[in-house]
Design an enzyme around this catalytic site. Sequence first.
Site, PDB file in Angstrom:
ATOM      1  N   ASN A   1       9.441  12.886  13.893  1.00 49.61           N
ATOM      2  CA  ASN A   1       8.328  11.974  14.140  1.00 49.61           C
ATOM      3  C   ASN A   1       8.679  11.231  15.436  1.00 49.61           C
ATOM      4  OD1 ASN A   1       6.332  10.099  14.096  1.00 49.61           O
ATOM      5  ND2 ASN A   1       6.842   9.221  12.106  1.00 49.61           N
TER       6      ASN A   1
ATOM      7  N   ARG B   1       5.400  15.815  13.317  1.00 47.36           N
ATOM      8  CA  ARG B   1       4.235  14.992  13.009  1.00 47.36           C
ATOM      9  C   ARG B   1       3.431  14.808  14.297  1.00 47.36           C
ATOM     10  NH1 ARG B   1       4.511   9.608  10.002  1.00 47.36           N
ATOM     11  NH2 ARG B   1       2.331   9.276   9.606  1.00 47.36           N
TER      12      ARG B   1
ATOM     13  N   HIS C   1      -3.168   8.298   8.828  1.00 46.79           N
ATOM     14  CA  HIS C   1      -2.286   8.227   7.642  1.00 46.79           C
ATOM     15  C   HIS C   1      -2.600   9.350   6.654  1.00 46.79           C
ATOM     16  CE1 HIS C   1      -2.078   3.606   8.360  1.00 46.79           C
ATOM     17  NE2 HIS C   1      -0.994   4.173   8.889  1.00 46.79           N
TER      18      HIS C   1
ATOM     19  N   ARG D   1      -3.394  -5.644  14.255  1.00 45.89           N
ATOM     20  CA  ARG D   1      -4.710  -5.086  14.639  1.00 45.89           C
ATOM     21  C   ARG D   1      -5.827  -5.788  13.886  1.00 45.89           C
ATOM     22  NH1 ARG D   1      -3.041   1.009  13.404  1.00 45.89           N
ATOM     23  NH2 ARG D   1      -0.861   0.559  13.831  1.00 45.89           N
TER      24      ARG D   1
ATOM     25  N   GLU E   1       6.099  10.881   3.601  1.00 45.51           N
ATOM     26  CA  GLU E   1       5.404  11.706   4.600  1.00 45.51           C
ATOM     27  C   GLU E   1       6.297  12.846   5.097  1.00 45.51           C
ATOM     28  OE1 GLU E   1       4.610   7.804   6.186  1.00 45.51           O
ATOM     29  OE2 GLU E   1       2.705   8.553   6.949  1.00 45.51           O
TER      30      GLU E   1
END
Length: 402
Positions: A7, A91, A180, A241, A384
């Site tokens: 990743n 990823r 996600h 955010r 993940e």
Amino acid sequence: MKIFVLNCGSSSIKYQLIDSEAKKVIAKGLLERIGTAGSFLKHYSVYDYAIEIKRPVANHTEGIQMVLDALVHKDYGVIKDLSEITAFGHRVVHGGEKFHESVLINEQVIEDIKKCIPMAPLHNPANLAGIKACMTLMPNAPHVAVFDTAFHQTIPAKAYLYGLPYELYIKYGLRKYGFHGISHQYVSGTAAKYLGKELAELRLVTCHLGNGASVAAVKHGKSIDTSMGFTPLEGLVMGTRCGEVDPAIIPFLMDKEDMTGKQVYQYLNNKSGVLGISGLSSDFRDLEKASGNGDERASLAMDIFAYRVSKYIGAYAVAMGGLDAVIFTAGLGENSPVIREKICENLGFMGASLDKEKNAVRDGIREISKDGCPVKLLVIPTNEELVIAEETERICQNIVFL
Ligand code: AMP
């Protein structure tokens, strides 16, 4: 099979070497601050070795070489030779409309990932840097791209199109993509196994609540809606955010604060969310502590976050025509009983009542709803990397069959 999962961020490489049959992590680590003098690698192996190497790492190729060297090191290595690694799983954040599932990487795939850069300018270039470096160093191994957007490609047009002129969708691909996806996919499948039901029978709302946060409606195993949009800025209020705001706020800020569009965008991405509301921190551990000490803005930030998650749960129950379970995952979803309690406050009328004692328990997959509730509330730690390893294995097996 031993699968190496990567990743890559713009200045970091997170990795795991996974034995996909045993579903075990053999080694894992994080290389940070690539491109600066302060680069360092933290590497852990299954044999309880934990090492930290500090030395300048100029780019992703040097970084990946450093990690590969650690894997075969005579003292703390976990494999004798790099040929023991069957495949590499990468990823990739944005696969646009092109990628509905994971793919074996070739030149064309690299070109198609490049085309998605305008939609993920921070993430896709870093993902590509990792892919290219790894393919240069290990050219004979298969490399597979696993996309964060792919799981959401089942979302129907009525949910993914914005109320904008249709031509903009055709011209620029302006639509909801969702993110996600790897995590939403993993926790949905794990929830079905935990509940002893077929995924194809279930209507699930999955809440990935970390520094970045998103909710997905997973009906019969397929994502039919999600809170993040064209970029990961839409939807929930997050660490830094803003999530959804009235778009009219953007020109308003440009005018009143004398900002360019780019500056407003950065402001909404990096200075907003619970950090902006509380004026304190983007980390909920800090907010919980401050709230406990009477800080009203910290409490307000937590309330706003939880309120919006609970609204999505209600909306998605309607979108799916019912609800069987709500799943909480990621840093906050897995670790914060306080936030889960706030989110679940008003869910009782839908048949989802939180059991406060069960909610206080930490660790592992667990049910936190009251016994006998028709709608289950579950906490499922996400994984993940395991999904990326399994996807990589699946794609590689297909190559053998061909
Ligand atoms: P992630 O992005 O999934 O790594 O999640 C990181 C976020 O999870 C942090 O910024 C915190 O807000 C939150 N978090 C992690 N551990 C805890 C905890 N024990 N209590 C409250 N929040 C936590």
